[in-house]
Design a protein around this motif. Sequence first.
Motif, short mmCIF file in Angstrom:
data_model
loop_
_atom_site.label_atom_id
_atom_site.label_comp_id
_atom_site.label_asym_id
_atom_site.label_seq_id
_atom_site.Cartn_x
_atom_site.Cartn_y
_atom_site.Cartn_z
N PHE A 217 55.59 29.48 36.49
CA PHE A 217 55.27 28.14 36.16
C PHE A 217 56.28 27.23 35.66
CE2 PHE A 217 51.36 30.72 35.95
CZ PHE A 217 50.55 30.16 37.14
N TYR B 133 43.34 43.81 26.52
CA TYR B 133 42.68 42.43 26.40
C TYR B 133 41.34 42.91 26.17
CZ TYR B 133 41.48 43.58 30.99
OH TYR B 133 40.92 44.06 32.16
N PHE C 119 49.35 41.83 39.06
CA PHE C 119 50.60 42.89 39.12
C PHE C 119 51.18 42.66 40.36
CE2 PHE C 119 47.06 44.61 36.12
CZ PHE C 119 47.87 44.84 35.19
N TRP D 225 46.24 41.75 46.61
CA TRP D 225 47.30 42.53 46.39
C TRP D 225 47.17 43.76 47.02
CZ3 TRP D 225 45.78 47.37 44.52
CH2 TRP D 225 44.74 47.32 43.59
N ILE E 36 48.62 24.80 39.79
CA ILE E 36 49.04 24.27 38.61
C ILE E 36 50.48 23.72 38.84
CG2 ILE E 36 50.02 25.46 36.62
CD1 ILE E 36 47.52 27.44 36.70
N GLN F 141 36.66 40.22 33.00
CA GLN F 141 36.19 41.03 31.93
C GLN F 141 36.48 40.20 30.63
OE1 GLN F 141 38.34 44.95 32.20
NE2 GLN F 141 36.58 45.73 32.97
N CYS G 213 36.77 50.51 32.11
CA CYS G 213 36.86 51.11 33.37
C CYS G 213 35.49 50.38 34.13
CB CYS G 213 36.85 52.50 33.28
SG CYS G 213 35.58 53.22 32.48
N ASP G 214 35.81 50.51 35.59
CA ASP G 214 34.76 49.98 36.41
C ASP G 214 34.25 50.91 37.28
OD1 ASP G 214 36.63 50.07 38.20
OD2 ASP G 214 36.34 47.68 38.47
N ARG H 281 42.17 29.84 41.29
CA ARG H 281 42.88 29.80 42.66
C ARG H 281 41.97 30.25 43.73
NH1 ARG H 281 48.98 31.52 43.55
NH2 ARG H 281 48.02 33.46 43.73
N GLY I 204 40.72 37.50 38.58
CA GLY I 204 40.38 38.71 39.09
C GLY I 204 39.67 39.54 37.97
N SER I 205 39.93 40.87 38.28
CA SER I 205 39.21 41.69 37.38
C SER I 205 39.53 41.71 35.63
CB SER I 205 39.58 43.30 37.55
OG SER I 205 39.07 43.51 39.03
N LYS J 18 39.00 41.33 48.47
CA LYS J 18 40.00 41.50 47.44
C LYS J 18 38.86 42.68 46.46
CE LYS J 18 42.19 37.32 47.22
NZ LYS J 18 42.88 36.34 46.46
P1 NAP Z 1 44.16 40.38 40.16
O1 NAP Z 1 43.00 40.97 40.84
O2 NAP Z 1 45.62 40.24 41.08
O3 NAP Z 1 43.94 38.84 39.79
C1 NAP Z 1 45.00 38.08 39.53
C2 NAP Z 1 44.33 36.30 39.37
O4 NAP Z 1 45.17 35.57 38.97
C3 NAP Z 1 43.89 36.07 40.56
O5 NAP Z 1 42.55 35.22 40.35
C4 NAP Z 1 44.85 35.11 41.19
O6 NAP Z 1 44.40 34.23 42.27
C5 NAP Z 1 45.38 34.50 39.89
N1 NAP Z 1 46.84 34.10 40.21
C6 NAP Z 1 47.69 34.63 40.29
N2 NAP Z 1 48.83 33.85 40.55
C7 NAP Z 1 48.28 32.45 40.05
C8 NAP Z 1 48.96 31.35 40.17
N3 NAP Z 1 50.25 31.20 40.36
N4 NAP Z 1 48.36 30.35 40.05
C9 NAP Z 1 46.67 30.46 39.77
N5 NAP Z 1 46.02 31.74 39.87
C10 NAP Z 1 46.80 32.68 40.24
O7 NAP Z 1 44.78 41.00 38.72
P2 NAP Z 1 43.86 41.74 37.71
O8 NAP Z 1 42.89 40.85 37.46
O9 NAP Z 1 45.00 41.97 36.55
O10 NAP Z 1 43.49 43.05 38.28
C11 NAP Z 1 44.21 43.69 39.11
C12 NAP Z 1 43.60 45.21 39.46
O11 NAP Z 1 43.52 45.97 38.33
C13 NAP Z 1 42.32 45.06 39.79
O12 NAP Z 1 41.98 44.64 41.02
C14 NAP Z 1 41.66 46.26 39.60
O13 NAP Z 1 42.16 47.24 40.55
C15 NAP Z 1 42.45 46.81 38.45
N6 NAP Z 1 41.50 46.19 37.21
C16 NAP Z 1 40.37 46.84 36.93
C17 NAP Z 1 39.47 46.56 35.78
C18 NAP Z 1 38.35 47.06 35.57
O14 NAP Z 1 37.29 46.36 35.82
N7 NAP Z 1 38.22 48.26 35.32
C19 NAP Z 1 40.12 45.46 35.06
C20 NAP Z 1 41.29 44.90 35.27
C21 NAP Z 1 41.89 45.39 36.26
P3 NAP Z 1 44.33 34.83 43.72
O15 NAP Z 1 43.09 35.55 43.89
O16 NAP Z 1 44.36 33.45 44.33
O17 NAP Z 1 45.65 35.36 44.11
#
Ligand code: NAP
Length: 582
Positions: free
Chosen positions: A163, A62, A390, A502, A364, A202, A67-68, A219, A197-198, A337
């Motif tokens: 959904f 995407y 995930f 998560w 939603i 980004q 990386c962070d 959310r 989320g992350s 988180k």
């Molecule tokens: P995530 O942190 O789990 O974020 C998912 C987002 O979707 C959250 O805001 C969540 O809300 C929302 N969501 C999920 N189900 C939903 C629903 N039914 N309705 C509305 N909102 C919903 O996932 P991610 O952003 O892919 O990141 C996962 C992990 O991957 C990170 O924590 C990190 O470890 C890694 N990552 C790292 C980087 C980086 O910067 N290098 C980038 C991407 C990912 P809620 O919080 O309310 O559940």
Amino acid sequence: MAQENAAGEATRPAENGTFDAVVIGAGFAGLYMLHRLRGLGFTAQVYEAGSGVGGTWYWNRYPGARCDVESLQYSFSFSEELDQEWNWSEKYSPQPEILAYANHIADRFDLRGQIVFDTRVTAATFNEDTDTWLIETDRGDRVTAKFCIMAVGCLSAPNRPAFQGKSDFRGPIYHTGEWPHEGVDFGGLRVGVIGTGSSAIQSIPMIAQQAVQLTVFQRTATWSVPAWNEALSAEYLKDAKAHYPALRAKARARPTGFYFPFNIQPALQASSEEREQQYEAAWRRGGLPFLGAYGDLLFDKSANDTIAEFARQKIRDIVKNPTTAELLCPHNVFGCKRLCVDTNYFETYNLPHVKLVDVSKTPIERFTKDGIVVDGTEYMVDAIVSATGFAAMTGSFDKIKITGRSGRTLAEKWSGGPRAYLGLASEGFPNLFMITGPGSPSVLASMIQAIEQHVDWLADCLGHMRDVAANSIEPLRENEDAWVAHVNDVSMVSLRSTCSSWYVGANIPGRPRVFMPYIGGFPVYVQKCNEVMNSAYDGFVLKGARSNNAPPRVRFTERWHVPLDIEVISPAAVAAKRVPVV
Ligand code: NAP
Ligand code: FAD
């Protein structure tokens, strides 16, 4: 028999081979495992669902993905030559460069020949008569291996919430974790992003640059710290490389497995003026190290409140519309988180075509053919980006039917939450290993370090089994139970156990709520793994060995004999559990 793919084209013939080891997944874990297996002279085959190596970095294409953990540390450390020859272009390198690095590893160490792409493992079944695993794939392969090694990733099974009306939506729906390889042009489109989320943090600023209208459905408001990403100059790299071994050693001694300035002082011992200065300096440094501003931020709620208020004020300073700013201000524990690291995330909400929709109280409702309905209002969009994360830690295990001794499946065993000894192996599933499995530091450490340490330990373990002619290895139930209890126990010290993240499986309805990664700190964990190895696998049963108690010939684990950096252990955390707690 030749197989056909979905398009009906003939593809490669199914295989019936026999290997010492089958590895599932060709991300960094699978690649390094294969390298070690080859070095030991084991026959090995890797199965990878994707068409290329890189795992996370193959799938997550995407816009804005990077990386962070700083690239100089988010990279393999097993080869000094590799460290010296590879040049990272940025402090936090972008996804294409990290993917290029994974491809470089595959080529440099000549790994591709033993990786079978476009093939998903569907089942793994243990044969108690032969102490071997039968591994089956969606391409009809049925191969046998003494060892089955799960390198399937902690964040590799996308979460797609069900959904209502999804199929009614006329436009494309993208998931950040399975992004089209050709990229997506959002020019002229109205885009809806679900999640903050992350991945969302980004991608939102990048999508906003293209879309004519961007609606973000939030959310839970998220904590995010600026990355202050920058290009790395040739002089900087030269200097960093001159000191690379020292940096690697310092990183391993840290609870997170990567190095950053850390202030051991408890937050409330400082005056409010001192705290303000300290937080400001840490904000200026940016990124995950912001959490190192004080030693007790993740286990003392009052201390945490101070950093939370500082970060909320930053959001209010950046976001001009006060209502939007308040909506963007999280009210949960700071860093509970996974902390996000951004470039212009909050600033993006100052753009006139970017809108934030709160779905915390009114979720939603449904998708329609033209958009997304929340609280009776239809938000019109042409494309939807699902940044919904995930099924973490165990999601990719769940997709494989893993059957161990006595016909018991891993899914049955883990129905109340994952159970594994050291996050490496699970009782009832002999010769099955997991890299960064639940109960290991994994996602709470810099993951490439966590992967390397696991792979080195496993390589030594497999080498030992060959040395002593053991047929199988399996954890003892009592040791596994004790470790799972310890993982759970230690997590209670941390404020991270208090929110619906998560880390505890709370992002997916119906999942058991269990703190999955080991939060007691990377060096403490490494020490435990080393003790187990040095005691000839205390807590494991080796069957058929010529001598169960022969000390293992340690080939690779030696480099993980690292002292804990005591300067970063918070006194309060030590008092509570004698571990650093990350
Ligand atoms: P995530 O942190 O789990 O974020 C998912 C987002 O979707 C959250 O805001 C969540 O809300 C929302 N969501 C999920 N189900 C939903 C629903 N039914 N309705 C509305 N909102 C919903 O996932 P991610 O952003 O892919 O990141 C996962 C992990 O991957 C990170 O924590 C990190 O470890 C890694 N990552 C790292 C980087 C980086 O910067 N290098 C980038 C991407 C990912 P809620 O919080 O309310 O559940
Ligand atoms: P993965 O990279 O997930 O690879 C697993 C592979 O297994 C995948 O290619 C998958 O297709 C394959 N697979 C799974 N099941 C099967 C099956 N049944 N059959 C065949 N193949 C299968 N960590 C950090 O420490 N720092 C970071 O900055 C960081 N940034 C991240 C950014 C994003 C967007 C995401 C999603 C994660 C990030 N992570 C980060 C975590 C990241 O997942 C790890 O750092 C690391 O890349 C994991 O490597 P892996 O090989 O263990 O797993």
